[in-house]
Write a protein that holds these residues in place. Structure first.
Motif, PDB file in Angstrom:
ATOM      1  N   MET A   1       0.831  -1.203   0.000  1.00 13.68           N
ATOM      2  CA  MET A   1       0.000   0.000   0.000  1.00 13.68           C
ATOM      3  C   MET A   1       0.868   1.256   0.000  1.00 13.68           C
ATOM      4  O   MET A   1       0.636   2.190  -0.746  1.00 13.68           O
ATOM      5  N   ARG A   2       1.931   1.301   0.843  1.00 11.85           N
ATOM      6  CA  ARG A   2       2.706   2.534   0.982  1.00 11.85           C
ATOM      7  C   ARG A   2       3.371   2.945  -0.324  1.00 11.85           C
ATOM      8  O   ARG A   2       3.562   4.123  -0.579  1.00 11.85           O
ATOM      9  N   ASN A   3       3.690   1.978  -1.168  1.00 17.98           N
ATOM     10  CA  ASN A   3       4.328   2.303  -2.439  1.00 17.98           C
ATOM     11  C   ASN A   3       3.331   2.740  -3.511  1.00 17.98           C
ATOM     12  O   ASN A   3       3.726   3.201  -4.587  1.00 17.98           O
ATOM     13  N   ASN A   4       2.037   2.602  -3.226  1.00 21.53           N
ATOM     14  CA  ASN A   4       1.017   2.951  -4.201  1.00 21.53           C
ATOM     15  C   ASN A   4       0.448   4.354  -3.993  1.00 21.53           C
ATOM     16  O   ASN A   4      -0.421   4.785  -4.744  1.00 21.53           O
ATOM     17  N   LEU A   5       0.913   5.064  -2.975  1.00 24.14           N
ATOM     18  CA  LEU A   5       0.389   6.388  -2.681  1.00 24.14           C
ATOM     19  C   LEU A   5       1.141   7.428  -3.498  1.00 24.14           C
ATOM     20  O   LEU A   5       2.365   7.528  -3.418  1.00 24.14           O
ATOM     21  N   ASN A   6       0.418   8.209  -4.284  1.00 20.97           N
ATOM     22  CA  ASN A   6       1.081   9.261  -5.041  1.00 20.97           C
ATOM     23  C   ASN A   6       1.280  10.501  -4.176  1.00 20.97           C
ATOM     24  O   ASN A   6       0.767  10.581  -3.051  1.00 20.97           O
ATOM     25  N   ASP A   7       2.004  11.481  -4.688  1.00 23.95           N
ATOM     26  CA  ASP A   7       2.346  12.658  -3.898  1.00 23.95           C
ATOM     27  C   ASP A   7       1.111  13.442  -3.483  1.00 23.95           C
ATOM     28  O   ASP A   7       1.052  13.981  -2.369  1.00 23.95           O
ATOM     29  N   ALA A   8       0.133  13.532  -4.375  1.00 20.63           N
ATOM     30  CA  ALA A   8      -1.083  14.264  -4.031  1.00 20.63           C
ATOM     31  C   ALA A   8      -1.821  13.598  -2.877  1.00 20.63           C
ATOM     32  O   ALA A   8      -2.307  14.272  -1.956  1.00 20.63           O
ATOM     33  N   THR A   9      -1.891  12.268  -2.906  1.00 19.32           N
ATOM     34  CA  THR A   9      -2.555  11.544  -1.823  1.00 19.32           C
ATOM     35  C   THR A   9      -1.792  11.702  -0.520  1.00 19.32           C
ATOM     36  O   THR A   9      -2.390  11.925   0.540  1.00 19.32           O
ATOM     37  N   LYS A  10      -0.477  11.597  -0.582  1.00 17.74           N
ATOM     38  CA  LYS A  10       0.326  11.795   0.626  1.00 17.74           C
ATOM     39  C   LYS A  10       0.114  13.186   1.208  1.00 17.74           C
ATOM     40  O   LYS A  10      -0.008  13.364   2.424  1.00 17.74           O
ATOM     41  N   GLY A  11       0.073  14.179   0.324  1.00 19.69           N
ATOM     42  CA  GLY A  11      -0.152  15.544   0.792  1.00 19.69           C
ATOM     43  C   GLY A  11      -1.493  15.702   1.473  1.00 19.69           C
ATOM     44  O   GLY A  11      -1.609  16.392   2.497  1.00 19.69           O
ATOM     45  N   ASP A  12      -2.508  15.065   0.935  1.00 17.13           N
ATOM     46  CA  ASP A  12      -3.831  15.168   1.543  1.00 17.13           C
ATOM     47  C   ASP A  12      -3.883  14.428   2.871  1.00 17.13           C
ATOM     48  O   ASP A  12      -4.502  14.904   3.829  1.00 17.13           O
ATOM     49  N   LEU A  13      -3.225  13.273   2.946  1.00 13.12           N
ATOM     50  CA  LEU A  13      -3.190  12.530   4.202  1.00 13.12           C
ATOM     51  C   LEU A  13      -2.458  13.330   5.288  1.00 13.12           C
ATOM     52  O   LEU A  13      -2.883  13.351   6.447  1.00 13.12           O
ATOM     53  N   GLU A  14      -1.385  13.986   4.908  1.00 16.01           N
ATOM     54  CA  GLU A  14      -0.663  14.818   5.868  1.00 16.01           C
ATOM     55  C   GLU A  14      -1.536  15.990   6.319  1.00 16.01           C
ATOM     56  O   GLU A  14      -1.557  16.346   7.500  1.00 16.01           O
ATOM     57  N   ARG A  15      -2.274  16.581   5.382  1.00 20.22           N
ATOM     58  CA  ARG A  15      -3.186  17.668   5.741  1.00 20.22           C
ATOM     59  C   ARG A  15      -4.202  17.200   6.781  1.00 20.22           C
ATOM     60  O   ARG A  15      -4.442  17.888   7.798  1.00 20.22           O
ATOM     61  N   VAL A  16      -4.774  16.035   6.560  1.00 21.00           N
ATOM     62  CA  VAL A  16      -5.769  15.505   7.495  1.00 21.00           C
ATOM     63  C   VAL A  16      -5.126  15.226   8.853  1.00 21.00           C
ATOM     64  O   VAL A  16      -5.709  15.534   9.906  1.00 21.00           O
ATOM     65  N   ALA A  17      -3.918  14.668   8.850  1.00 22.61           N
ATOM     66  CA  ALA A  17      -3.241  14.380  10.123  1.00 22.61           C
ATOM     67  C   ALA A  17      -3.071  15.651  10.949  1.00 22.61           C
ATOM     68  O   ALA A  17      -3.268  15.644  12.172  1.00 22.61           O
TER      69      ALA A  17
END
Length: 270
Positions: A1-17
């Motif tokens: 799963m961790r290798n399938n996250l693109n930069d936009a998704t990572k950015g949104d997940l960090e925003r939510v955190a």
């Protein structure tokens, strides 16, 4: 799963955190150092004392409300309200107040722990200390602390021998009698040992202030956010047998692989 996250998704997940950590701050500070804090004992037996406060519950509920809106398909594992199954393959692992004993004592070593995990463990974490306004972040290529002095990178210490090291834990007894013997076998070889640190000990490890944190009896929500932060800063976090640590139990967090190996050999030899 961790290798399938693109930069936009990572950015949104960090925003939510960060939204989650922001929401937990007022919920915890509303009761911190109050003359009376509504507190229950989770043991329910009077044997020992495992407190939970109105602030623990309010902070986790505030976090869950945001996740219901922002990430409804993700799972949640929270200390106070249990597990909510998700469909995305991602789980938010939450401890709304890690160090509730310290919280009700007025010490500033408690923190809000927010981790994002996949099937292999944490991929992003926040250790937030609302009272002193320090937020330690690790994952997605980021390792930094933001506080009263601004933002700085997190980098763990370079190797030094155990005889020159600082070791932290929360409880002097650590866990069982055998676990306590193993911990103290390491601690007696170190230069300095400090107690009562809760999650803040891992933050100090990530910030390059100390060399080792050794604990036992942890739950997944106790370790996953600290693990993400320490590993992002260059440290190593394992179980006492050298395996994965994200499910809790006996955990050793080290600034580098050399001192990790030195301490681990002692823990395993007792």
């Amino acid at each position: 799963m961790r290798n399938n996250l693109n930069d936009a998704t990572k950015g949104d997940l960090e925003r939510v955190a960060h939204l989650l950590a922001d929401a937990a701050r007022p919920a915890t500070l509303a009761h911190f150092r109050a003359a009376q804090i509504d507190t229950d004992d989770k043991t329910g037996t009077g044997a020992g004392f495992d407190p939970v406060t109105v602030a623990d519950r309010a902070a986790e509920q505030a976090i869950r409300d945001i996740l219901a809106r922002e990430r409804p398909d993700d799972g949640i594992l929270g200390e106070e309200f249990g597990t909510t199954k998700g469909q995305s393959g991602l789980t938010w692992v939450i401890d709304p107040i890690d160090g509730t004993r310290g919280y009700i004592s007025g010490t500033p070593t408690w923190g809000v722990l927010i981790a994002l995990a996949d099937e292999d463990g944490p991929i992003f974490g926040i250790v937030d200390q609302p009272y002193i306004r320090e937020r330690f972040v690790g994952g997605f290529g980021r390792a930094e602390v933001t506080g009263p002095s601004g933002t700085a990178p997190l980098v763990t210490r370079a190797h030094r021998p155990l005889s020159e090291a600082t070791v932290l834990t929360t409880f002097p007894e650590v866990g069982t009698e055998a676990e306590g013997r193993a911990f103290h076998a390491v601690a007696t070889r170190a230069r300095l040992t400090r107690y009562g640190m809760d999650c803040y000990g891992y933050a100090l490890l990530a910030a390059g202030q100390v060399d080792l944190v050794i604990e036992a009896g942890l739950n997944p929500y106790d370790i996953q956010a600290p693990q993400a932060v320490v590993e992002a800063a260059g440290g190593i976090v394992t179980s006492w047998d050298g395996g994965p640590a994200h499910m809790g139990g006996r955990v050793i967090a080290a600034a580098n692989r050399d001192i990790h190996a030195e301490a681990l050999a002692i823990l395993q030899g007792v």
